[in-house]
Design a protein around this motif. Structure first.
Motif, mmCIF file in Angstrom:
data_model
loop_
_atom_site.group_PDB
_atom_site.id
_atom_site.type_symbol
_atom_site.label_atom_id
_atom_site.label_comp_id
_atom_site.label_asym_id
_atom_site.label_seq_id
_atom_site.Cartn_x
_atom_site.Cartn_y
_atom_site.Cartn_z
ATOM 1 N N ALA A 366 0.835 -1.204 0.000
ATOM 2 C CA ALA A 366 0.000 0.000 0.000
ATOM 3 C C ALA A 366 0.869 1.254 0.000
ATOM 4 O O ALA A 366 0.602 2.215 -0.720
ATOM 5 N N VAL A 367 1.932 1.214 0.788
ATOM 6 C CA VAL A 367 2.773 2.408 0.929
ATOM 7 C C VAL A 367 3.606 2.648 -0.329
ATOM 8 O O VAL A 367 3.711 3.773 -0.811
ATOM 9 N N ILE A 368 4.184 1.574 -0.890
ATOM 10 C CA ILE A 368 4.914 1.722 -2.154
ATOM 11 C C ILE A 368 3.959 2.232 -3.221
ATOM 12 O O ILE A 368 4.325 3.018 -4.087
ATOM 13 N N GLY A 369 2.698 1.818 -3.120
ATOM 14 C CA GLY A 369 1.691 2.253 -4.082
ATOM 15 C C GLY A 369 1.207 3.669 -3.861
ATOM 16 O O GLY A 369 0.240 4.087 -4.490
ATOM 17 N N GLY A 370 1.820 4.403 -2.952
ATOM 18 C CA GLY A 370 1.512 5.818 -2.834
ATOM 19 C C GLY A 370 0.504 6.174 -1.753
ATOM 20 O O GLY A 370 0.036 7.303 -1.688
ATOM 21 N N THR A 371 0.130 5.238 -0.890
ATOM 22 C CA THR A 371 -0.770 5.571 0.211
ATOM 23 C C THR A 371 0.034 6.289 1.293
ATOM 24 O O THR A 371 1.060 5.781 1.730
ATOM 25 N N ALA A 372 -0.432 7.480 1.683
ATOM 26 C CA ALA A 372 0.317 8.283 2.651
ATOM 27 C C ALA A 372 -0.117 7.927 4.066
ATOM 28 O O ALA A 372 -1.297 7.920 4.372
ATOM 29 N N LEU A 373 0.873 7.634 4.932
ATOM 30 C CA LEU A 373 0.541 7.264 6.305
ATOM 31 C C LEU A 373 -0.067 8.436 7.065
ATOM 32 O O LEU A 373 -0.712 8.251 8.085
ATOM 33 N N SER A 374 0.136 9.661 6.565
ATOM 34 C CA SER A 374 -0.466 10.815 7.232
ATOM 35 C C SER A 374 -1.947 10.931 6.905
ATOM 36 O O SER A 374 -2.638 11.792 7.428
ATOM 37 N N GLY A 375 -2.439 10.057 6.024
ATOM 38 C CA GLY A 375 -3.874 9.979 5.784
ATOM 39 C C GLY A 375 -4.355 10.787 4.597
ATOM 40 O O GLY A 375 -3.704 11.728 4.145
ATOM 41 N N GLY A 376 -5.522 10.386 4.082
ATOM 42 C CA GLY A 376 -6.194 11.171 3.060
ATOM 43 C C GLY A 376 -5.770 10.900 1.636
ATOM 44 O O GLY A 376 -6.426 11.358 0.715
ATOM 45 N N ILE A 377 -4.678 10.178 1.435
ATOM 46 C CA ILE A 377 -4.170 9.964 0.078
ATOM 47 C C ILE A 377 -3.893 8.486 -0.145
ATOM 48 O O ILE A 377 -3.274 7.835 0.699
ATOM 49 N N GLY A 378 -4.317 7.963 -1.291
ATOM 50 C CA GLY A 378 -4.033 6.582 -1.631
ATOM 51 C C GLY A 378 -4.929 6.127 -2.768
ATOM 52 O O GLY A 378 -6.016 6.657 -2.955
ATOM 53 N N THR A 379 -4.432 5.168 -3.568
ATOM 54 C CA THR A 379 -5.247 4.638 -4.653
ATOM 55 C C THR A 379 -5.211 3.118 -4.618
ATOM 56 O O THR A 379 -4.237 2.521 -4.151
ATOM 57 N N ILE A 380 -6.292 2.522 -5.131
ATOM 58 C CA ILE A 380 -6.396 1.075 -5.161
ATOM 59 C C ILE A 380 -5.391 0.504 -6.167
ATOM 60 O O ILE A 380 -4.636 -0.428 -5.862
ATOM 61 N N TYR A 381 -5.366 1.088 -7.384
ATOM 62 C CA TYR A 381 -4.444 0.548 -8.391
ATOM 63 C C TYR A 381 -3.002 0.671 -7.925
ATOM 64 O O TYR A 381 -2.175 -0.191 -8.197
ATOM 65 N N GLY A 382 -2.696 1.746 -7.191
ATOM 66 C CA GLY A 382 -1.339 1.919 -6.676
ATOM 67 C C GLY A 382 -0.944 0.766 -5.768
ATOM 68 O O GLY A 382 0.155 0.208 -5.871
ATOM 69 N N ALA A 383 -1.872 0.396 -4.870
ATOM 70 C CA ALA A 383 -1.576 -0.669 -3.924
ATOM 71 C C ALA A 383 -1.349 -1.999 -4.647
ATOM 72 O O ALA A 383 -0.454 -2.773 -4.291
ATOM 73 N N ILE A 384 -2.158 -2.255 -5.689
ATOM 74 C CA ILE A 384 -2.007 -3.510 -6.425
ATOM 75 C C ILE A 384 -0.669 -3.529 -7.167
ATOM 76 O O ILE A 384 0.065 -4.522 -7.153
ATOM 77 N N LEU A 385 -0.348 -2.388 -7.774
ATOM 78 C CA LEU A 385 0.939 -2.277 -8.445
ATOM 79 C C LEU A 385 2.070 -2.439 -7.433
ATOM 80 O O LEU A 385 3.097 -3.086 -7.708
ATOM 81 N N GLY A 386 1.877 -1.876 -6.246
ATOM 82 C CA GLY A 386 2.865 -2.008 -5.182
ATOM 83 C C GLY A 386 3.087 -3.472 -4.829
ATOM 84 O O GLY A 386 4.226 -3.929 -4.652
ATOM 85 N N ALA A 387 1.977 -4.225 -4.722
ATOM 86 C CA ALA A 387 2.083 -5.650 -4.400
ATOM 87 C C ALA A 387 2.832 -6.384 -5.503
ATOM 88 O O ALA A 387 3.677 -7.260 -5.241
ATOM 89 N N LEU A 388 2.555 -6.015 -6.748
ATOM 90 C CA LEU A 388 3.203 -6.650 -7.890
ATOM 91 C C LEU A 388 4.703 -6.350 -7.891
ATOM 92 O O LEU A 388 5.536 -7.231 -8.148
ATOM 93 N N ILE A 389 5.071 -5.112 -7.583
ATOM 94 C CA ILE A 389 6.478 -4.733 -7.549
ATOM 95 C C ILE A 389 7.207 -5.527 -6.464
ATOM 96 O O ILE A 389 8.288 -6.076 -6.685
ATOM 97 N N MET A 390 6.589 -5.619 -5.278
ATOM 98 C CA MET A 390 7.206 -6.369 -4.171
ATOM 99 C C MET A 390 7.429 -7.826 -4.561
ATOM 100 O O MET A 390 8.492 -8.398 -4.334
ATOM 101 N N GLN A 391 6.385 -8.427 -5.152
ATOM 102 C CA GLN A 391 6.472 -9.841 -5.505
ATOM 103 C C GLN A 391 7.513 -10.058 -6.595
ATOM 104 O O GLN A 391 8.280 -11.030 -6.560
ATOM 105 N N SER A 392 7.578 -9.130 -7.570
ATOM 106 C CA SER A 392 8.551 -9.258 -8.650
ATOM 107 C C SER A 392 9.969 -9.176 -8.109
ATOM 108 O O SER A 392 10.849 -9.945 -8.508
ATOM 109 N N LEU A 393 10.170 -8.242 -7.188
ATOM 110 C CA LEU A 393 11.490 -8.103 -6.568
ATOM 111 C C LEU A 393 11.897 -9.415 -5.917
ATOM 112 O O LEU A 393 12.996 -9.930 -6.124
ATOM 113 N N GLN A 394 10.974 -9.941 -5.118
ATOM 114 C CA GLN A 394 11.245 -11.162 -4.361
ATOM 115 C C GLN A 394 11.539 -12.343 -5.308
ATOM 116 O O GLN A 394 12.569 -13.001 -5.184
#
Ligand SMILES: Nc1ncnc2c1ncn2[C@@H]1O[C@H](COP(=O)(O)OP(=O)(O)OP(=O)(O)O)[C@@H](O)[C@H]1O
Ligand SMILES: [Mg+2]
Lengths: 432, 260
Positions: A366-394
């Motif tokens: 979620a965070v790699i996908g651009g969700t801000a821990l300070s709140g109010g900002i984040g996208t669903i596609y970003g989180a999915i892309l983030g998951a894909l990037i993590m898995q690809s790295l691994q």
């Protein structure tokens, strides 16, 4: 309010061709990083990384974390956190494993592979996840215990509740229909995959055209028609390209033979069949679409983002932020249960360590996908892309042969670096 | 239509009666046994030094705070206002001193927050909301252009315009304005003054908190002055001068010869 001296809408000034596409630069940046990553690994592995087979595996490995990451976006957007998702996944998986192997056969007399077994199991599992999530949300919203504490406690409780329920045993095999919801056990085959791909491409174009119509109806500025056409082409092209890649991964001949034998038939000589779209990937796509609609087009989503941007303002605007918290965590719990279906179905059993460390992968995605821990900002596609990037790295590092400790060191470093780049990028844009 | 003054003379039931309101924060009596009322078409100014308890008093009415004791009547009926939703259901709208905007959302989303326009399918209709937003901003602040940016990108005055738009858009009967012009330029302040006159003519009752005594003299029918959480007194604007009001605020005493 009857007077209507409406605000003029500024003329669209001439801009560069590229800018007229009005693409989301953040998304482009992430896709760019992902593409570079894939090409890099492909070179390092002498072309083994970007084969249909590896892309297929990468996709089915990403699904479980990606499903949960979409829910984590809402949790983090409202300035909360959920550390218990991996443990909750384990509990849901344990409940479902026990339901189909013990409860349904012994109490209701429904054996494994009974046509009702998989459905009842899933209903019970999803209800369990939703209820536990709602309970977490109630403690956060109504008892005002910080989410960090509630879910840190939840991490210990649910990880060990799962252990207790199953005596730490691996439970398997699972119901045949149930197992179709994960990995290679359930795929659509090439024909259906093409049909689904074409329908999806048409739908995507319809959505774009509709959005343009709604804007025109109110005389709002729209992109030039050619830009809209380019986006339609890219979107439908990617959908069909993805289907084409998954379709070109052929089921291994031995496995195909066994599938025919199971049906009591013999396999015709030289037959080749592609896997096509895995059912679990279809589930992820459905989750992504629904969650995106919730985020952008429903009141619930509007309230989630408003609350993340300014909780007091949301409350003063008449939003019941406590109930909202319950709903968000209940949704998170539901998605954990859905991931539990996918994860245990893919492994074909429930194991005691299922979902271990998933909370960190999900938050990182979620965070790699651009969700801000300070709140109010984040996208669903970003989180999915983030998951894909993590898995690809691994997976990529594993294929290249990087030692296990270095794999984790790299993943950790990338997480921190990604957030830093995001902060720099947002400062440049002048946004918060 | 009878003027607010005539209504009071006739002994008509006020649209808002707040009686003996008290609220304390950890021992500090922020509001102590304060009573105010409001008639249709009337503007009642609330005055007092910083920390006098003005915002706290009106937040009891808007549902942001719950009073410790006291009574609220709307059109003569006793009501319980335990949250902002209750206040809205009585057609009470508030412009908060802090504006209460979600910084990450655009002007239209803030304007309609909690009351979105939806399509027949129940999805939020952003295009329709933006169109409405352009209409009302055209009245309140014709220079406003930033419709597609989050309100964090707006100037203080632009943000205030959005907050004002939100309070007046939904046909309020009772309007609470907590320092609505604090961040506005002279022209925009003038437009808000005109807006208040219009709303007043429509029979809307307004509580106006403002530190500018001249503005209060110009816009209000009555003024209630608070000091240290207590009500100093309520006066008819026609009976007092600027200096009378100032001395009430500073000395906390009623001017000689003016009935409370
Ligand atoms: N949420 C709160 N918690 C604790 N104390 C509070 C809270 N809100 C207000 N107070 C206190 O109550 C008193 C009255 O505050 P209030 O905001 O009502 O003042 P005010 O008259 O609106 O002042 P100003 O003109 O500065 O806006 C102050 O002493 C303030 O410190
Ligand atoms: Mg105040």
């Amino acid at each position: 309010m009857t007077e209507t001296t409406s605000q003029p809408i500024p003329e669209q000034q001439k801009r560069g061709l590229f800018q007229q596409l009005e693409l989301d630069m953040r998304l482009l940046g992430m896709i760019g990083a992902f593409v570079i990553l894939c090409i890099g690994f492909n070179i390092l592995t002498d072309g083994r990384f970007l084969t249909p087979r590896n892309i297929f595996n990468l996709t089915i490995q990403t699904v479980s974390v990606a499903i949960m990451a979409t829910g984590m976006v809402f949790v983090i957007v409202t300035r909360h956190i959920d550390l218990s998702v991996g443990a909750l996944l384990a509990t849901c998986s344990a409940v479902m494993a026990m339901t189909q192997t013990q409860f349904l056969p012994n109490v209701l007399g429904l054996g494994l592979d009974h046509p009702l077994t998989w459905a009842l199991t899933m209903v019970i599992g999803l209800a369990t996840g939703t209820l536990i999530g709602a309970f977490h949300g109630w403690m956060v919203g109504y008892l005002t215990i910080p989410a960090f504490i509630v879910t840190l406690g939840g991490l210990l409780v649910w990880r060990n509740a799962a252990w207790y329920m199953t005596d730490g045993q691996t439970i398997g095999p699972l119901d045949k229909t149930f197992m179709m919801f994960g990995g290679t056990n359930g795929t659509m085959g090439t024909t259906w995959s093409w049909i689904i791909g074409v329908v999806a491409a048409v739908l995507a174009i319809a959505v774009i055209v509709n959005g343009r119509r709604a804007k025109l109806a109110h005389d709002f500025p729209v992109k030039p028609a050619w830009a809209e056409a380019v986006i339609c082409a890219i979107t439908s092209g990617s959908i069909l390209g993805f289907v084409w890649i998954l379709n070109s991964y052929n089921i291994p001949t031995r496995r195909l033979q066994r599938m025919f034998e199971a049906k009591g038939e013999t396999m015709p000589e030289g037959l080749e069949m592609g896997y096509g779209l895995p059912i679990s990937v279809l589930i992820l796509i459905a989750v992504a679409v629904v969650m995106t609609i919730v985020a952008q087009r429903t009141r619930l989503g509007r309230y989630i983002f408003a609350t993340g941007g300014n909780p007091d303002a949301a409350e003063l605007s008449g939003i019941n932020t406590r109930m909202l918290t319950v709903k968000i965590f209940a949704l998170m719990g539901f998605l954990c249960a859905l991931s539990a279906v996918v994860a245990s179905a893919r492994l074909a059993n429930h194991s005691n360590d299922i979902g271990t460390l998933d909370e960190l992968r999900v938050i990182a995605a979620a965070v790699i996908g651009g969700t801000a821990l300070s709140g109010g900002i984040g996208t669903i596609y970003g989180a999915i892309l983030g998951a894909l990037i993590m898995q690809s790295l691994q997976s990529g590092m594993a294929m290249v042969g990087v030692d296990a400790p270095f794999q984790n060191i790299v993943v950790g470093t990338v997480l921190v670096a990604a957030v830093w780049i995001d902060i720099v990028y947002r400062k440049r844009l002048g946004a918060k | 239509m009878a003027t607010p003054k005539e209504l009071r003379a006739q002994g008509a039931t006020p649209m808002v009666e707040m009686t003996d309101i008290s609220i304390a924060f950890g021992g500090v009596k922020a509001v102590d046994q304060v009573s105010v009322d409001l008639h249709p078409g009337e503007v009642v100014g609330l005055l007092g030094h910083n920390g006098a308890g003005k915002s706290t008093l009106i937040k009891v009415l808007s549902g942001a705070y719950q009073m410790d004791s006291g009574e609220i009547r709307i059109n003569g009926d006793k009501v319980e206002i335990t949250n902002p939703r209750d206040a809205r259901s009585h057609n009470i709208e508030t412009i908060y001193q802090t504006l209460a905007l979600a910084d990450n959302l655009d002007a239209a989303s803030n304007l309609f927050l909690g009351r979105e326009i939806t399509t027949p399918m129940g999805l939020v209709n952003d295009a329709a909301m933006e169109a409405e937003c352009r209409k009302i901003m055209g009245r309140l602040n014709p220079n406003f252009r930033k419709f597609s940016e989050p309100v964090s990108a707006l100037s203080g005055g632009q943000r205030q315009s959005v907050a004002i738009a939100r309070a007046v858009y939904f046909n309020a009967k009772i309007l609470i304005m907590d320092e609505p012009t604090a961040a506005l330029g002279p022209h925009e302040t003038q437009m808000v003054a005109e807006l208040i006159q219009q709303l007043k003519a429509q029979g809307i009752g307004i509580f106006l908190i403002d530190h500018d005594v001249h503005a209060v003299m110009e816009l209000c029918d009555r003024a209630s002055v608070m000091k240290n959480g207590q009500l100093v007194g309520t006066v008819d604007i026609e009976d007092v001068t600027d200096d009378d009001l100032l001395s009430m605020i500073i000395l906390g005493k009623n001017p000689a010869g003016v009935a409370a």
